[in-house]
Design a protein around this motif. Sequence first.
Motif, PDB file in Angstrom:
ATOM      1  N   VAL A  81       0.994  -1.158   0.060  1.00 43.86           N
ATOM      2  CA  VAL A  81      -0.020   0.001   0.050  1.00 43.86           C
ATOM      3  C   VAL A  81       0.882   1.342   0.074  1.00 43.86           C
ATOM      4  CG1 VAL A  81      -0.243   0.218   2.495  1.00 43.86           C
ATOM      5  CG2 VAL A  81      -2.037   1.100   1.044  1.00 43.86           C
ATOM      6  N   ASN A 463       2.724   6.199  -2.425  1.00 51.41           N
ATOM      7  CA  ASN A 463       1.326   5.957  -2.535  1.00 51.41           C
ATOM      8  C   ASN A 463       0.990   7.478  -3.128  1.00 51.41           C
ATOM      9  OD1 ASN A 463      -1.570   6.271  -2.269  1.00 51.41           O
ATOM     10  ND2 ASN A 463      -1.355   4.073  -1.669  1.00 51.41           N
ATOM     11  N   GLN A 579      -6.766   5.473   0.712  1.00 53.43           N
ATOM     12  CA  GLN A 579      -5.472   6.729   0.430  1.00 53.43           C
ATOM     13  C   GLN A 579      -6.073   7.860  -0.224  1.00 53.43           C
ATOM     14  OE1 GLN A 579      -4.396   3.615   1.270  1.00 53.43           O
ATOM     15  NE2 GLN A 579      -2.815   4.560   2.878  1.00 53.43           N
TER      16      GLN A 579
END
Length: 598
Positions: A81, A463, A579
């Motif tokens: 992630v 990310n 996110q």
Amino acid sequence: MTVLTVEQWVAETAKLTQPSEIVWCDGSSAEWLKLTELLVSNGTFIRLNPELRPNSFLARTDPADVARVEDRTFICSTHEVDAGPTNNWRDPLWMKNLLRSLFKGSMRGRTMYVVPFAMGPLDSPQARFGVEITDSPYVVLSMHIMTRVSNGVLEKISKGADWVPALHSVGAPLLDENGVQSPDTTWPCNVEKYIAQFPESNEIWSFGSGYGGNALLGKKCMSLRIGSVLGRNEGWLAEHMLLVKLTSPSGKNFHIAAAFPSACGKTNLAMLRPTLPGWKVATIGDDIAWIAPDSDGRLRAINPEAGFFGVAPGTGLKTNPVAVETMRANTIFTNVALTEDGDVWWEGLTDDAPANLIDWTGKAWSPLSGSPAAHPNSRFTVSLSQCPIIDPEWDSPAGVPLDAILFGGRRATNVPLVVESRDWEHGVFMGATISSEQTAAAEGVVGTLRRDPFAMLPFCGYNMGDYWQHWLKVGQSLKADDLPRIFQVNWFRKDANGKFLWPGFGENARVMEWIARRLENEVSAQESAIGKLPIIRDLNLEGLAISDEKLAEIFQIDKAAWHHEAELTAEYFAKFGEQLPAEMGQQLELLRSNLTKL
Ligand code: OXD
Ligand code: MN
């Protein structure tokens, strides 16, 4: 971050890669001379005619090593992630194991060069340091131009400065494990390529390619992928942006950074020759900007690089005379064509092609050949200091205060010539939703539309959703009035017949002038569904033959097309799951509700 000393790391790497010799580089002109002579003698470099192009060289790569390899580029964080949906992820331990097996003996029979380099002026608080180990003298010479290579970096490191270990091998050993010699080529490389970034230990391992963006590890790998992670951790921004100073006829300066995807004209805008009398542009950078809050709460920017690694095709006497003048000498050209008198040529340098050339693959070429003489991603590598309009402050350790940030892409439809964001958050939304037609700078199909948020798609080391959050946080931490204003621009809109609506190049100064006047609060703007548009009469169009219809088309907001665009954005945002910052969802909702009111 790094636990080993430089000496320990070099010794450990030499044990793994088994070079025949280790050379510590110092960035000197003696080193330049020695390595250019070496490359001329082994055929990697062709010396250009010294009367036409002094101290300049042409390199031809392996035809399979001509661009950045995005599908072979990896972010190796412990958790997937943290690399996010836009990056290729690998577990760091898994990747290190694999790479160790590839690097084992990979420099046998070759010289290993140790290149200490600074990104940014050595004494700038914004500078960061690295050491690249490479078995490619082409890389060493390119690093001489693109970064600040010096022993001063080793001194800084020995006094405790952090540094990034950046390991590179072309992956073509000259001796096998039994000492049997294999023939060298003028562009050694390996079909297997890995460009691996380790954001938790700030390391870079690059294997198999000698091409710029894959091999000059101070550039994309350190200044953007690792840089973006450092920026997140330390409260600053590492961006794929050009940096210029725009000066008005009354002498007022505006510092502007602009993010465009690769090969979308950043170098041209960085070297803009305004067609408007009295306006001037001075170049600070054409590819990367590091932006950090100063003690007064304003954002300041430096260009961490020391050179241009520009796309040659399309750079011409008409489109960018400043770039052509910049590369008059001391330049490394890669994959351009060679003229009969020992100079270089590429499509767009001049209107007409010379009758006879040697193309980038080394074959005889004529205008009837039916293939490009220069590779579409061929490059020039030249020092910033040679740019005739370089800003005197380009090398200033303090950087420059930032007044505006531009986001752009290549969009044949939808996106108007210029639109100003309502505020920082809306500006972040503009950056997050950039899409652009794919160019030759990376492998892939040229022309297809791809999302390229902040023009950082291939360059964000973590990310992308967290990166947007970081941008929001930087904005929230400063006073709104002190923040640079954010604009979206698009020079590439086309009419129904596929013709560009806007002339571009020097005429883009008209857009820059409007931006400057907005910064000075001299002109108002009209609210629209997608942001603040110019009132046409405020655009300086004097001397430009453009019809009212074309102008209307250039700013037209097509409701159905924008609804579709919003749908695509929703699909895109969904990829980021938790996110995705809430603010980005809210901006999308606002866009949709604005559109329904049209
Ligand atoms: C570059 C790129 O080389 O973005 O600058 O590909
Ligand atoms: Mn770039």
